[in-house]
Design a protein around this motif. Structure first.
Motif, PDB file in Angstrom:
ATOM      1  N   GLY A 122     -13.944 -11.104  -1.204  1.00 53.90           N
ATOM      2  CA  GLY A 122     -13.136 -12.030  -0.414  1.00 53.90           C
ATOM      3  C   GLY A 122     -11.486 -12.240  -0.405  1.00 53.90           C
ATOM      4  N   ALA A 123     -11.041 -11.227  -1.198  1.00 54.45           N
ATOM      5  CA  ALA A 123      -9.566 -11.272  -1.558  1.00 54.45           C
ATOM      6  C   ALA A 123      -8.880 -11.150  -0.348  1.00 54.45           C
ATOM      7  CB  ALA A 123      -9.299 -10.218  -2.701  1.00 54.45           C
ATOM      8  N   SER A 124      -7.535 -11.452  -0.448  1.00 54.81           N
ATOM      9  CA  SER A 124      -6.610 -11.117   0.527  1.00 54.81           C
ATOM     10  C   SER A 124      -5.688 -10.244   0.007  1.00 54.81           C
ATOM     11  CB  SER A 124      -5.782 -12.597   0.876  1.00 54.81           C
ATOM     12  OG  SER A 124      -6.671 -13.554   1.368  1.00 54.81           O
ATOM     13  N   LEU A 125      -5.631  -8.942   0.627  1.00 56.96           N
ATOM     14  CA  LEU A 125      -5.163  -8.039  -0.012  1.00 56.96           C
ATOM     15  C   LEU A 125      -3.972  -7.322   1.057  1.00 56.96           C
ATOM     16  CD1 LEU A 125      -8.301  -5.877  -0.949  1.00 56.96           C
ATOM     17  CD2 LEU A 125      -6.661  -7.447  -2.449  1.00 56.96           C
ATOM     18  N   THR A 126      -2.977  -6.563   0.730  1.00 51.26           N
ATOM     19  CA  THR A 126      -1.973  -6.052   1.294  1.00 51.26           C
ATOM     20  C   THR A 126      -2.006  -4.579   1.536  1.00 51.26           C
ATOM     21  OG1 THR A 126      -0.845  -8.061   0.995  1.00 51.26           O
ATOM     22  CG2 THR A 126       0.656  -5.963   1.898  1.00 51.26           C
ATOM     23  N   VAL A 127      -1.962  -3.736   2.253  1.00 51.36           N
ATOM     24  CA  VAL A 127      -1.644  -2.224   2.245  1.00 51.36           C
ATOM     25  C   VAL A 127      -0.238  -1.863   1.794  1.00 51.36           C
ATOM     26  CG1 VAL A 127      -1.242  -0.154   3.557  1.00 51.36           C
ATOM     27  CG2 VAL A 127      -3.284  -1.784   4.086  1.00 51.36           C
ATOM     28  N   PRO A 128      -0.091  -1.030   0.704  1.00 53.12           N
ATOM     29  CA  PRO A 128       1.098  -0.786   0.246  1.00 53.12           C
ATOM     30  C   PRO A 128       2.180  -0.014   1.530  1.00 53.12           C
ATOM     31  CG  PRO A 128      -0.470   0.221  -1.091  1.00 53.12           C
ATOM     32  CD  PRO A 128      -1.167  -0.290  -0.031  1.00 53.12           C
ATOM     33  N   SER A 129       3.471  -0.817   1.465  1.00 49.11           N
ATOM     34  CA  SER A 129       4.039  -0.334   2.580  1.00 49.11           C
ATOM     35  C   SER A 129       4.533   1.217   2.550  1.00 49.11           C
ATOM     36  CB  SER A 129       5.431  -1.278   2.485  1.00 49.11           C
ATOM     37  OG  SER A 129       4.978  -2.626   2.817  1.00 49.11           O
ATOM     38  N   PRO A 130       4.320   1.920   3.430  1.00 52.61           N
ATOM     39  CA  PRO A 130       4.808   3.530   3.590  1.00 52.61           C
ATOM     40  C   PRO A 130       6.107   3.509   3.369  1.00 52.61           C
ATOM     41  CG  PRO A 130       3.919   2.714   5.587  1.00 52.61           C
ATOM     42  CD  PRO A 130       3.723   1.675   4.790  1.00 52.61           C
ATOM     43  N   TRP A 131       7.094   2.695   3.645  1.00 56.58           N
ATOM     44  CA  TRP A 131       8.405   2.528   3.678  1.00 56.58           C
ATOM     45  C   TRP A 131       9.054   1.961   2.372  1.00 56.58           C
ATOM     46  CZ3 TRP A 131       5.522   0.119   7.110  1.00 56.58           C
ATOM     47  CH2 TRP A 131       5.536  -1.092   6.984  1.00 56.58           C
ATOM     48  N   ALA A 132       8.082   1.587   1.520  1.00 54.00           N
ATOM     49  CA  ALA A 132       8.616   0.873   0.369  1.00 54.00           C
ATOM     50  C   ALA A 132       9.547   2.012  -0.583  1.00 54.00           C
ATOM     51  CB  ALA A 132       7.834   0.107  -0.315  1.00 54.00           C
TER      52      ALA A 132
END
Length: 238
Positions: free
Chosen positions: A228-238
């Motif tokens: 149930g986690a709220s996750l974030t895709v690593p930014s490709p432009w970071a």
């Protein structure tokens, strides 16, 4: 979640354009059979031709529970049980105060963004492969409110809560299955972003660049805990 065998089917909704189309192409490029749905028949015909044999690209409206159920049954019958299901289909309207948002626009936002996640969860969670992952595509605006996008904000906050609830159900009834909400990880230059940020959308990378990072993340790096986690895709432009 561990790397998926390339013979394992992947499901993506909203593959007519944008993030969904880019993900479908990238998953197929990596060797996964793809089951995708959308409403734009011409765009789906083009995607089907691009992907070639061994995939299932279907005209289906995610707000139609019966159509999604039929698509899920067909997916398992033709491709096998998916180990990754991505509820991606989304809708956003132009920025406007809520009192200038039409009832039709508000309803469409909720129907596509919330009901569309429900119909995929209803149809695919009982059919997902053991140890599989259900991903609801969320948004940073589903965690931090955005004025003038109240309908979209409300819908994505609902997606976050719904995902946490179905994760509890999965833990009880579908051992090993994970449900997570995933923020794409910043702006991506899609038609949807152009709708709500007409002066800013070109500042962001396109869907294909994003999908090269996002597909690998969704296939290999989504954690199994906490469910149930709220996750974030690593930014490709970071």
């Amino acid at each position: 979640m561990g790397s998926l065998n390339t013979s394992t089917p992947v499901v993506v909704s909203g593959v007519s354009r944008g993030l969904g189309a880019a993900l479908a192409r990238r998953f197929a490029e990596l060797g996964h059979p793809v089951a995708g749905c959308g409403r734009d028949r011409a765009a789906l015909d083009l995607l089907r031709a691009d992907l070639g044999a061994g995939h299932l690209i279907t005209v289906a409206d995610v707000t139609d529970a019966d159509a999604v159920q039929t698509w899920a049954e067909q997916t398992v019958r033709q491709l096998g049980a998916p180990a990754l299901v991505v509820a991606n289909a989304g809708y956003i309207s132009p920025q406007t105060p809520v009192w200038e948002t039409s009832p039709a626009d508000f309803r469409t936002t909720v129907d596509v963004n919330v009901v569309g996640v429900y119909t995929l969860a209803r149809a695919f969670l009982p059919r997902i492969a053991a140890g599989g992952t259900f991903v609801a595509v969320s948004s940073g605006w589903g965690r931090n409110p955005r004025g003038r996008l109240a309908a979209y904000t409300a819908s994505k906050f609902a997606v976050e809560g719904f995902t946490k609830a179905i994760a509890q159900e999965a833990e009880e009834l579908l051992p090993g299955v994970t449900a997570v909400a995933v923020d794409p990880g910043g702006g991506v230059d899609t038609d949807m972003l152009a709708t709500c940020l007409p002066d800013e959308h070109t500042e962001y990378p396109g869907p294909q660049e994003w999908a090269r990072v996002a597909a690998d993340y969704l296939l290999n790096d989504v954690p199994k805990e906490p469910n149930g986690a709220s996750l974030t895709v690593p930014s490709p432009w970071a």
